[in-house]
Design a protein around this motif. Structure first.
Motif, short mmCIF file in Angstrom:
data_model
loop_
_atom_site.label_atom_id
_atom_site.label_comp_id
_atom_site.label_asym_id
_atom_site.label_seq_id
_atom_site.Cartn_x
_atom_site.Cartn_y
_atom_site.Cartn_z
N ASP A 19 29.36 70.94 31.70
CA ASP A 19 29.73 72.31 32.04
C ASP A 19 29.35 73.26 30.90
N ALA A 20 29.61 72.85 29.66
CA ALA A 20 29.26 73.68 28.50
C ALA A 20 27.75 73.88 28.43
N ALA A 21 26.98 72.82 28.70
CA ALA A 21 25.52 72.94 28.69
C ALA A 21 25.05 73.93 29.75
N ARG A 22 25.60 73.81 30.94
CA ARG A 22 25.21 74.74 32.01
C ARG A 22 25.56 76.18 31.64
N ALA A 28 21.51 81.53 27.80
CA ALA A 28 20.14 81.54 27.28
C ALA A 28 19.20 82.32 28.20
N ARG A 29 19.36 82.14 29.49
CA ARG A 29 18.52 82.89 30.43
C ARG A 29 18.77 84.39 30.30
N GLN A 30 20.03 84.78 30.19
CA GLN A 30 20.38 86.19 30.08
C GLN A 30 19.89 86.80 28.76
N LEU A 31 19.97 86.02 27.69
CA LEU A 31 19.66 86.53 26.35
C LEU A 31 18.25 86.19 25.88
N CYS A 83 17.18 74.12 34.56
CA CYS A 83 18.00 75.01 33.74
C CYS A 83 17.39 76.39 33.55
N GLY A 84 16.07 76.51 33.66
CA GLY A 84 15.43 77.82 33.58
C GLY A 84 15.35 78.42 32.19
N ASN A 147 34.23 75.16 34.25
CA ASN A 147 33.51 76.42 34.00
C ASN A 147 32.02 76.15 34.06
N LYS A 148 31.43 76.55 35.15
CA LYS A 148 30.00 76.33 35.37
C LYS A 148 29.28 77.65 35.49
N SER A 149 28.05 77.64 35.06
CA SER A 149 27.26 78.86 35.18
C SER A 149 26.22 78.69 36.24
#
Length: 149
Positions: A19-22, A28-31, A83-84, A147-149
């Protein structure tokens, strides 16, 4: 505020670390940041690792290590397939909290994203998570279960 360009995420392949990795991948994608995934093979927790990896039969310690590493590589591939973002994976050997702190010092991430608990499932916060929080000056984002992204 500091730009976040490198995110370190410890991954022991427990549900919470996944979950933390996701979550780290989403950030990372956003930033437009790079993720550094760090897996520590802890000899003391090898029995837990063996239970989770399915490694049961081996002839030598080298054979056992090879099988555990193959499992880690396969799980990492599954985790990062879609993961993108850019993810670099480091595998270290030793005491997880010490190796994670060494990785933070060496790799100099701008942020650490870590699961609240790890493979041993200590709650509410794992001792290794607490050690990382208490011993680093890098901001730490703690991700709880689910908590998943």
């Amino acid at each position: 505020m500091t730009d976040v360009r490198r995110i370190l995420v410890p991954v022991d392949f427990s549900d919470t670390s996944r979950d933390a990795a996701r979550y780290a991948f989403g950030l990372a994608r956003q930033l437009d940041a790079e993720v550094i995934a760090t897996t520590v093979i802890d000899v003391l927790d090898l029995r837990i690792a063996m239970k989770n990896t399915g490694v049961r039969e081996f002839e030598t310690g080298e054979d056992q290590q090879r099988q555990v590493r193959a499992w880690i590589d396969a799980e990492f591939t599954k985790l990062t397939t879609e993961c993108g973002c850019t993810v670099v994976h480091h595998v270290r050997h030793g005491m997880p909290e010490k190796e994670l702190l060494a990785a933070i010092a060496e790799l100099r991430p701008d942020l650490v994203v870590i699961g609240a608990t790890g493979i041993s499932g200590r709650k509410p916060l794992g001792s290794r998570t607490l050690e990382v929080i208490n011993e680093t000056d890098v901001p730490v984002l703690v991700v709880g279960r689910g908590n998943k992204s």
